[in-house]
Write a protein that holds these residues in place. Structure first.
Motif, PDB file in Angstrom:
ATOM      1  N   LEU A 222       0.855  -1.181   0.000  1.00 29.04           N
ATOM      2  CA  LEU A 222       0.000   0.000   0.000  1.00 29.04           C
ATOM      3  C   LEU A 222       0.897   1.239   0.000  1.00 29.04           C
ATOM      4  O   LEU A 222       2.080   1.154   0.309  1.00 29.04           O
ATOM      5  N   TYR A 223       0.316   2.375  -0.339  1.00 31.15           N
ATOM      6  CA  TYR A 223       1.076   3.638  -0.397  1.00 31.15           C
ATOM      7  C   TYR A 223       2.329   3.463  -1.259  1.00 31.15           C
ATOM      8  O   TYR A 223       3.416   3.935  -0.930  1.00 31.15           O
ATOM      9  N   GLU A 224       2.140   2.754  -2.374  1.00 38.06           N
ATOM     10  CA  GLU A 224       3.257   2.408  -3.249  1.00 38.06           C
ATOM     11  C   GLU A 224       3.833   3.627  -3.969  1.00 38.06           C
ATOM     12  O   GLU A 224       4.966   3.595  -4.451  1.00 38.06           O
ATOM     13  N   ASP A 225       3.061   4.724  -4.027  1.00 44.91           N
ATOM     14  CA  ASP A 225       3.501   5.892  -4.781  1.00 44.91           C
ATOM     15  C   ASP A 225       4.746   6.552  -4.195  1.00 44.91           C
ATOM     16  O   ASP A 225       5.644   6.964  -4.922  1.00 44.91           O
ATOM     17  N   ILE A 226       4.799   6.652  -2.865  1.00 47.41           N
ATOM     18  CA  ILE A 226       5.727   7.586  -2.248  1.00 47.41           C
ATOM     19  C   ILE A 226       7.187   7.277  -2.557  1.00 47.41           C
ATOM     20  O   ILE A 226       7.940   8.142  -2.997  1.00 47.41           O
ATOM     21  N   GLY A 227       7.608   6.036  -2.349  1.00 47.66           N
ATOM     22  CA  GLY A 227       9.001   5.710  -2.604  1.00 47.66           C
ATOM     23  C   GLY A 227       9.358   5.804  -4.075  1.00 47.66           C
ATOM     24  O   GLY A 227      10.454   6.254  -4.438  1.00 47.66           O
ATOM     25  N   THR A 228       8.418   5.407  -4.938  1.00 47.03           N
ATOM     26  CA  THR A 228       8.655   5.468  -6.376  1.00 47.03           C
ATOM     27  C   THR A 228       8.768   6.914  -6.843  1.00 47.03           C
ATOM     28  O   THR A 228       9.644   7.255  -7.641  1.00 47.03           O
ATOM     29  N   THR A 229       7.897   7.776  -6.343  1.00 52.64           N
ATOM     30  CA  THR A 229       7.963   9.197  -6.715  1.00 52.64           C
ATOM     31  C   THR A 229       9.284   9.809  -6.273  1.00 52.64           C
ATOM     32  O   THR A 229       9.907  10.575  -7.019  1.00 52.64           O
ATOM     33  N   VAL A 230       9.740   9.476  -5.084  1.00 51.55           N
ATOM     34  CA  VAL A 230      11.034   9.991  -4.605  1.00 51.55           C
ATOM     35  C   VAL A 230      12.153   9.551  -5.543  1.00 51.55           C
ATOM     36  O   VAL A 230      13.032  10.359  -5.905  1.00 51.55           O
ATOM     37  N   ARG A 231      12.143   8.300  -5.966  1.00 52.96           N
ATOM     38  CA  ARG A 231      13.214   7.808  -6.841  1.00 52.96           C
ATOM     39  C   ARG A 231      13.130   8.417  -8.238  1.00 52.96           C
ATOM     40  O   ARG A 231      14.154   8.662  -8.886  1.00 52.96           O
ATOM     41  N   LEU A 232      11.923   8.666  -8.716  1.00 53.17           N
ATOM     42  CA  LEU A 232      11.767   9.329 -10.010  1.00 53.17           C
ATOM     43  C   LEU A 232      12.260  10.774  -9.945  1.00 53.17           C
ATOM     44  O   LEU A 232      12.937  11.253 -10.860  1.00 53.17           O
ATOM     45  N   PHE A 233      11.934  11.470  -8.862  1.00 52.64           N
ATOM     46  CA  PHE A 233      12.423  12.840  -8.688  1.00 52.64           C
ATOM     47  C   PHE A 233      13.949  12.858  -8.586  1.00 52.64           C
ATOM     48  O   PHE A 233      14.600  13.792  -9.048  1.00 52.64           O
ATOM     49  N   ASN A 234      14.500  11.832  -7.974  1.00 52.58           N
ATOM     50  CA  ASN A 234      15.954  11.742  -7.858  1.00 52.58           C
ATOM     51  C   ASN A 234      16.618  11.650  -9.233  1.00 52.58           C
ATOM     52  O   ASN A 234      17.702  12.202  -9.449  1.00 52.58           O
ATOM     53  N   LYS A 235      15.963  10.981 -10.180  1.00 50.86           N
ATOM     54  CA  LYS A 235      16.529  10.827 -11.526  1.00 50.86           C
ATOM     55  C   LYS A 235      16.321  12.053 -12.394  1.00 50.86           C
ATOM     56  O   LYS A 235      17.028  12.257 -13.380  1.00 50.86           O
ATOM     57  N   ALA A 236      15.339  12.867 -12.052  1.00 48.30           N
ATOM     58  CA  ALA A 236      14.980  14.006 -12.898  1.00 48.30           C
ATOM     59  C   ALA A 236      15.896  15.198 -12.636  1.00 48.30           C
ATOM     60  O   ALA A 236      16.284  15.465 -11.501  1.00 48.30           O
ATOM     61  N   HIS A 237      16.241  15.905 -13.700  1.00 48.74           N
ATOM     62  CA  HIS A 237      17.044  17.119 -13.562  1.00 48.74           C
ATOM     63  C   HIS A 237      16.170  18.342 -13.268  1.00 48.74           C
ATOM     64  O   HIS A 237      16.583  19.264 -12.581  1.00 48.74           O
ATOM     65  N   CYS A 238      14.956  18.310 -13.819  1.00 54.54           N
ATOM     66  CA  CYS A 238      14.031  19.435 -13.625  1.00 54.54           C
ATOM     67  C   CYS A 238      12.624  18.897 -13.442  1.00 54.54           C
ATOM     68  O   CYS A 238      12.167  18.046 -14.215  1.00 54.54           O
ATOM     69  N   ILE A 239      11.948  19.385 -12.412  1.00 53.97           N
ATOM     70  CA  ILE A 239      10.546  19.049 -12.152  1.00 53.97           C
ATOM     71  C   ILE A 239       9.783  20.370 -12.126  1.00 53.97           C
ATOM     72  O   ILE A 239      10.187  21.301 -11.408  1.00 53.97           O
TER      73      ILE A 239
END
Length: 362
Positions: A222-239
């Motif tokens: 459950l609440y699967e979004d949070i860790g994945t979103t953090v890792r995606l933001f980590n890979k992104a140069h600009c959000i």
């Protein structure tokens, strides 16, 4: 149009060309051909027959028409799968995947694997999008050269219907003025952990598809979004966040957020703890925001437990230990949410008094 998002880039380098020359490229057109890049929308579907049509209709009506819509029927036991199939017969942009019930994460992962778009976004099957949602996020991404663009989210009560969300959006001009705020990875993580402009949810965001090359949603959590979103933001140069409330989030009785305590809700704590090493090593300035998020999560779940249940004592103790560990730092953090700081102050009076005040002020 920048070269890195040219229409030819619809074909992802790690996909087989045969897949794209087959069912991957949609044939649906309305008026003039939309020559902008193909965007994939993944919709996990599970037992939402009463509201599914609202979600799919909001996708069909998007002003950005070059989209593929992947409906992932995750073993629905009602008519949701049949409804999805009916839509697919009417609109060639729609593909339906039927799979054994595996949970929200695996439904999203199935959609990601099937995606042909240069960009990808997600919609929960009981939520609804404003018709400009995809266009606003795409335009924001192009204007700011972002890897992820983010929309505002507008919650609405299921009993009042989606019309209430449209009415609120129209009234709230301050939150629908198109202002764009750009972040790097660190400032974006601080923003979502403090819950300022952006939320940790998978939906309400447009991503460059290659961000998912080595990232997926964790099965069975459950609440699967949070860790994945953090890792995606980590890979992104600009959000980039754009000030439009284009994602309408349906609040239903019995949802995870509005139900009583279950041990599975502790997945939220586990998921937050999992990305702490990343925050500590690469984004030390985000540690105060991490502590604030953890305290808020612990309080939220703790208040769902029963202080009279001996079976829940172990979980209550774990949650209260988290609160005691971080409360001093949160109280001293001027950037933390006011309610989190107040709750931390109350915690010094003990769990019983804290719960009483919480219940009285709800």
């Amino acid at each position: 149009m920048p070269a890195d998002i040219a229409f030819a880039d619809v074909i992802r380098k790690h996909h087989h060309l045969a897949h794209h020359h087959g069912e991957g490229i949609p044939t649906y057109m309305t008026g003039n051909i939309d020559k902008r890049p193909l965007i994939t929308v993944v919709v996990p579907v599970y037992n939402v027959e009463q509201v599914l049509h609202e979600s799919i209709d909001s996708l069909i009506d998007q002003t950005y028409t070059n989209i593929e819509i992947i409906l992932v029927d995750d073993g629905s036991t009602d008519s949701s799968g049949s409804i999805a199939d009916d839509y697919a017969r009417k609109d060639s942009r729609i593909t339906v995947i039927h799979q054994t019930n595996s949970g929200l994460s695996e439904a999203r992962n199935s959609g990601i694997r099937k995606a042909c778009g240069r960009f990808i976004t997600f919609l929960d099957s009981d939520d609804v999008l404003a018709k400009e949602y995809v266009e606003h996020l795409y335009d924001t991404m192009i204007e700011t050269h972002a890897d992820i663009s983010v929309s505002g989210i507008l919650p609405f009560d299921d009993s009042k219907g989606v019309a209430s969300a449209y009415a609120r959006k129209k009234r709230d001009t301050a939150r629908n003025n198109g202002t764009i705020i750009t972040f790097d990875s660190e400032t974006a993580l601080i923003d979502i952990l403090y819950m300022n402009h952006m939320a940790v949810n998978a939906f309400g965001k447009l991503y460059k598809i290659e961000l998912f090359d080595d990232i997926c949603y964790p099965p069975g959590k459950l609440y699967e979004d949070i860790g994945t979103t953090v890792r995606l933001f980590n890979k992104a140069h600009c959000i980039s966040f754009v000030e439009y409330q284009d994602c309408f989030y349906r609040i239903r009785k019995g949802s995870i957020q509005h139900s009583g305590f279950s041990v599975k809700q502790l997945d939220l704590i586990d998921n937050i703890e999992d990305f702490y090493p990343l925050i500590r090593k690469q984004y030390p300035k985000a540690i105060p925001a991490y502590k604030s998020k953890m305290v808020s999560a612990a309080f939220n779940i703790y208040m769902k437990t029963s202080e009279h249940s001996t079976e829940q004592r172990l979980w209550r103790n774990r949650l209260w230990t988290i609160i005691m560990t971080y409360r001093r730092a949160v109280i001293r953090d001027a950037d933390a949410r006011p309610l989190a700081r107040i709750a931390c102050l109350l915690s010094y009076l003990g769990p019983h008094v804290t719960r009483m005040v919480y219940l009285l002020t709800r």
